[in-house]
Design an enzyme around this catalytic site. Structure first.
Site, PDB file in Angstrom:
ATOM      1  N   CYS A  40       0.844  -1.197   0.000  1.00 40.26           N
ATOM      2  CA  CYS A  40       0.000   0.000   0.000  1.00 40.26           C
ATOM      3  C   CYS A  40       0.881   1.250   0.000  1.00 40.26           C
ATOM      4  O   CYS A  40       1.992   1.248   0.524  1.00 40.26           O
ATOM      5  CB  CYS A  40      -0.923   0.002   1.220  1.00 40.26           C
ATOM      6  SG  CYS A  40      -2.082   1.401   1.218  1.00 40.26           S
ATOM      7  N   ASP A  42       0.398   3.785   1.712  1.00 37.97           N
ATOM      8  CA  ASP A  42       0.319   4.388   3.052  1.00 37.97           C
ATOM      9  C   ASP A  42       1.714   4.723   3.603  1.00 37.97           C
ATOM     10  O   ASP A  42       2.609   3.873   3.603  1.00 37.97           O
ATOM     11  CB  ASP A  42      -0.405   3.404   3.993  1.00 37.97           C
ATOM     12  CG  ASP A  42      -0.828   4.052   5.301  1.00 37.97           C
ATOM     13  OD1 ASP A  42       0.053   4.589   6.011  1.00 37.97           O
ATOM     14  OD2 ASP A  42      -2.028   4.011   5.615  1.00 37.97           O
ATOM     15  N   ARG A  44       2.739   4.946   6.446  1.00 36.19           N
ATOM     16  CA  ARG A  44       3.135   4.213   7.659  1.00 36.19           C
ATOM     17  C   ARG A  44       3.656   2.816   7.362  1.00 36.19           C
ATOM     18  O   ARG A  44       3.953   2.051   8.273  1.00 36.19           O
ATOM     19  CB  ARG A  44       1.936   4.132   8.608  1.00 36.19           C
ATOM     20  CG  ARG A  44       1.466   5.495   9.086  1.00 36.19           C
ATOM     21  CD  ARG A  44       0.090   5.413   9.709  1.00 36.19           C
ATOM     22  NE  ARG A  44      -0.923   4.979   8.740  1.00 36.19           N
ATOM     23  CZ  ARG A  44      -2.213   4.770   9.044  1.00 36.19           C
ATOM     24  NH1 ARG A  44      -2.627   4.953  10.276  1.00 36.19           N
ATOM     25  NH2 ARG A  44      -3.060   4.385   8.105  1.00 36.19           N
ATOM     26  N   HIS A  96      -2.017  -4.012   4.921  1.00 34.22           N
ATOM     27  CA  HIS A  96      -1.846  -3.608   6.325  1.00 34.22           C
ATOM     28  C   HIS A  96      -3.219  -3.424   6.960  1.00 34.22           C
ATOM     29  O   HIS A  96      -4.186  -3.078   6.284  1.00 34.22           O
ATOM     30  CB  HIS A  96      -1.006  -2.336   6.433  1.00 34.22           C
ATOM     31  CG  HIS A  96      -1.647  -1.116   5.837  1.00 34.22           C
ATOM     32  ND1 HIS A  96      -2.324  -0.189   6.598  1.00 34.22           N
ATOM     33  CD2 HIS A  96      -1.742  -0.685   4.552  1.00 34.22           C
ATOM     34  CE1 HIS A  96      -2.786   0.762   5.801  1.00 34.22           C
ATOM     35  NE2 HIS A  96      -2.453   0.490   4.555  1.00 34.22           N
ATOM     36  N   CYS A  99      -6.294  -0.234   6.733  1.00 39.92           N
ATOM     37  CA  CYS A  99      -6.007   0.420   5.445  1.00 39.92           C
ATOM     38  C   CYS A  99      -7.148   1.376   5.062  1.00 39.92           C
ATOM     39  O   CYS A  99      -8.304   0.979   4.968  1.00 39.92           O
ATOM     40  CB  CYS A  99      -5.814  -0.633   4.358  1.00 39.92           C
ATOM     41  SG  CYS A  99      -5.442   0.078   2.740  1.00 39.92           S
TER      42      CYS A  99
HETATM   43 CO    CO Z   1      -3.463   1.208   2.952  1.00 40.35          CO
END
Ligand code: CO
Length: 206
Positions: A40, A42, A44, A96, A99
């Site tokens: 992803c 993302d 993080r 993750h 999400c």
């Molecule tokens: Co995500």
């Protein structure tokens, strides 16, 4: 501040060169990663850091909700280069928990272009809605779909012509489905690994 980023970069390059003065010179001559990471976007979930790998060790493709579509020329190009040219040994699809993309795919609210991108995840949710909706909290429901999404993307990777052809010619290649906990920094193996088409999770509708 952006200037901080450049300062950080100099510090980072220096710290690597302290450990191995030839590091960047060697890397500039070739890359030979053994792993392709499909994760992803993302912020993080920083791929290299999570698995403790250095530049040159992980080939990476990231998008919102770690989706692999047979129509996505960007993702397929990464996959083809990784499999055919770099001859990577392992493809890791890593989702993750929590999400935001997966969560958005569960909601009826219209966001915009992202809804189109997340369409396949919405469909995955609709197919599994009875058992997902049984879960008590929204966080649990999102996390359940995050796991199912990883498994579906593993199936999608396995069924690309790129991976099927590699297996057909006997190239050693495994596809794995992992999920990362933003709250604890730990990876979990969803145990859907496939090293041949017979081991691949089924595609939706199969
Ligand atoms: Co995500």
């Amino acid at each position: 501040m952006l200037s901080d980023l450049f300062r950080n970069n100099v510090d980072w390059a220096e710290s690597i060169k302290r450990r191995d003065p030839e590091f960047f010179l060697k890397l500039s001559r070739q890359q030979a990663p053994e792993y392709l990471w499909i994760g992803c976007a993302d912020s993080r979930v920083p791929a290299n850091e999570i698995v403790g790998l250095l530049p040159g060790e992980l080939f990476v493709h990231r998008n919102v909700a770690n989706i692999v579509l047979q129509t996505d020329i960007n993702c397929l190009s990464v996959l083809q280069y990784a499999v055919d040219v770099l001859q990577i040994r392992h493809i890791i699809v890593c989702g993750h928990y929590g999400c935001g993309g997966v969560k958005a795919a569960m909601q009826e609210e219209i966001i915009g272009l992202l809804d189109n991108w997340l369409h396949s995840v919405s469909r995955l949710y609709l197919r599994n809605r009875p058992r997902i909706d049984e879960l008590a909290t929204e966080a649990e429901r999102v996390d359940a779909l995050c796991e199912l999404n990883v498994i579906e993307q593993v199936a999608n990777v396995c069924h690309t012509s790129i991976v099927r052809r590699a297996w057909k010619r006997g190239q050693p290649l495994s596809v794995h489905g992992w999920i990362y906990g933003i709250g604890d920094g730990l990876l979990r193996d969803l145990e859907v690994s496939a090293s041949c088409i017979e081991q691949a999770p089924p595609l939706p509708g199969e």
